[in-house]
Design a protein around this motif. Structure first.
Motif, short mmCIF file in Angstrom:
data_model
loop_
_atom_site.label_atom_id
_atom_site.label_comp_id
_atom_site.label_asym_id
_atom_site.label_seq_id
_atom_site.Cartn_x
_atom_site.Cartn_y
_atom_site.Cartn_z
N GLU A 87 0.60 -1.17 0.20
CA GLU A 87 -0.15 0.00 -0.01
C GLU A 87 0.78 1.36 -0.01
O GLU A 87 0.38 2.33 -0.08
CB GLU A 87 -0.89 -0.01 1.07
CG GLU A 87 -2.03 -1.15 1.16
CD GLU A 87 -1.48 -2.35 1.68
OE1 GLU A 87 -2.32 -3.15 1.86
OE2 GLU A 87 -0.49 -2.48 2.38
N HIS A 88 2.18 1.08 0.09
CA HIS A 88 3.05 2.31 0.34
C HIS A 88 4.39 1.97 -0.40
O HIS A 88 5.36 1.51 0.24
CB HIS A 88 3.22 2.74 1.74
CG HIS A 88 1.85 3.12 2.49
ND1 HIS A 88 1.41 2.11 3.13
CD2 HIS A 88 1.12 4.39 2.34
CE1 HIS A 88 0.10 2.67 3.60
NE2 HIS A 88 -0.12 3.91 3.19
N PHE A 108 -3.05 -8.53 1.71
CA PHE A 108 -3.11 -6.94 1.67
C PHE A 108 -4.31 -6.63 2.78
O PHE A 108 -5.18 -6.93 2.65
CB PHE A 108 -3.13 -6.54 0.24
CG PHE A 108 -2.24 -6.77 -0.65
CD1 PHE A 108 -0.96 -7.12 -0.29
CD2 PHE A 108 -2.35 -6.47 -2.02
CE1 PHE A 108 0.11 -7.41 -1.28
CE2 PHE A 108 -1.47 -6.78 -3.26
CZ PHE A 108 -0.20 -7.13 -2.62
N ASN A 110 -5.38 -3.59 2.11
CA ASN A 110 -6.35 -2.66 1.21
C ASN A 110 -5.80 -3.25 -0.43
O ASN A 110 -4.96 -2.73 -0.95
CB ASN A 110 -6.41 -1.30 1.40
CG ASN A 110 -7.24 -0.44 0.62
OD1 ASN A 110 -7.65 -0.85 -0.47
ND2 ASN A 110 -7.89 0.42 1.39
N ALA A 113 -5.78 -0.15 -2.51
CA ALA A 113 -5.09 0.85 -2.64
C ALA A 113 -3.57 0.20 -3.17
O ALA A 113 -2.46 0.86 -3.48
CB ALA A 113 -4.67 1.20 -1.18
N SER A 114 -3.27 -1.26 -2.89
CA SER A 114 -2.17 -1.79 -3.72
C SER A 114 -2.10 -1.98 -4.79
O SER A 114 -0.98 -1.59 -5.60
CB SER A 114 -2.04 -3.12 -3.05
OG SER A 114 -1.97 -3.35 -1.55
N GLU A 117 -1.05 1.82 -6.12
CA GLU A 117 0.33 1.90 -5.88
C GLU A 117 1.14 1.27 -6.95
O GLU A 117 2.12 1.90 -7.48
CB GLU A 117 0.75 1.28 -4.63
CG GLU A 117 0.77 2.47 -3.12
CD GLU A 117 1.74 3.52 -3.43
OE1 GLU A 117 3.14 3.47 -3.22
OE2 GLU A 117 1.38 4.49 -4.15
#
Length: 211
Positions: A87-88, A108, A110, A113-114, A117
């Protein structure tokens, strides 16, 4: 990504799985290889690379892995892995020709969100390749039954292809392609099972999506 303590504390068991099911692993690797972009200059990243077995077989060098002990094993295999979560991603925009996510999406926090990214770090026209066990498949149903008793699966979220497709499309990915392999129970796979297009028969599903 979900906390990696189970993987951190059970590296040996994780590694033993690959020794127990060599043709399962080989079938997965060859299916992924068929989906990788062609070209010597292609620059890829594996997210959730574990101990580096897939990256090593496929010739990838870079990745992220949140479990320190698994990351150290991968580094011993010659890979360049960084700590981080899906996610980041600790990488700049428009950096990679392809991003590989193999089995890790089940862990994960989310999914959307993954995927966002991955899209961010991909070059325009780059590929996200997602490999996972279909929740409704032979192996997927077996894993679901074992969740309460399994070190590795109790925190996992298994998905249907339809759910993964939905999340990819929400993030603007296009031109989806599908491949599948593993057409029997794990213990029955004693030779390479060549991949074929589509999904709904094989337990291991690959989706290739273009940014």
């Amino acid at each position: 990504m979900i906390k990696s303590i189970e993987f951190n504390e059970h590296v040996a068991e994780y590694e033993e799985w690959f020794e127990k099911y060599p043709f399962v692993f080989k079938s997965e690797v060859e299916a992924i290889r068929d989906f990788l972009p062609v070209g010597d200059a292609m620059y890829g990243l594996e997210v959730g690379a574990g101990t580096g077995r897939f990256s090593k077989e496929l010739g990838l060098k870079e990745g992220i892995e949140p479990s320190k002990k698994m990351r150290l094993v991968a580094i011993e295999r010659g890979l360049e892995l960084m700590p981080g979560d899906a996610e980041h991603l600790p990488f700049k925009d428009l950096h990679y020709d392809f991003v590989l996510m193999i089995f890790c999406i089940s862990y994960f926090n989310n999914l959307g969100a993954s995927f966002a990214e991955a899209k961010r770090v991909l070059k325009n026209g780059g590929s996200l390749i997602v490999g996972f066990i279909d929740k409704e498949s032979i192996i997927g149903k077996a894993y679901e039954r074992r969740k309460p008793f399994s070190v590795f699966y109790k925190q996992a979220n298994f998905y249907t292809p339809e759910k993964v497709i939905e999340e990819l499309k929400k993030k603007g990915f296009r031109n989806l392609q599908f491949s599948q392999t593993l057409f029997h129970d794990l213990d029955q796979i004693k030779e390479l099972e060549p991949a074929k297009p589509g999904y709904g028969e094989g337990s291991f599903v690959l989706i290739k999506a273009i940014k």
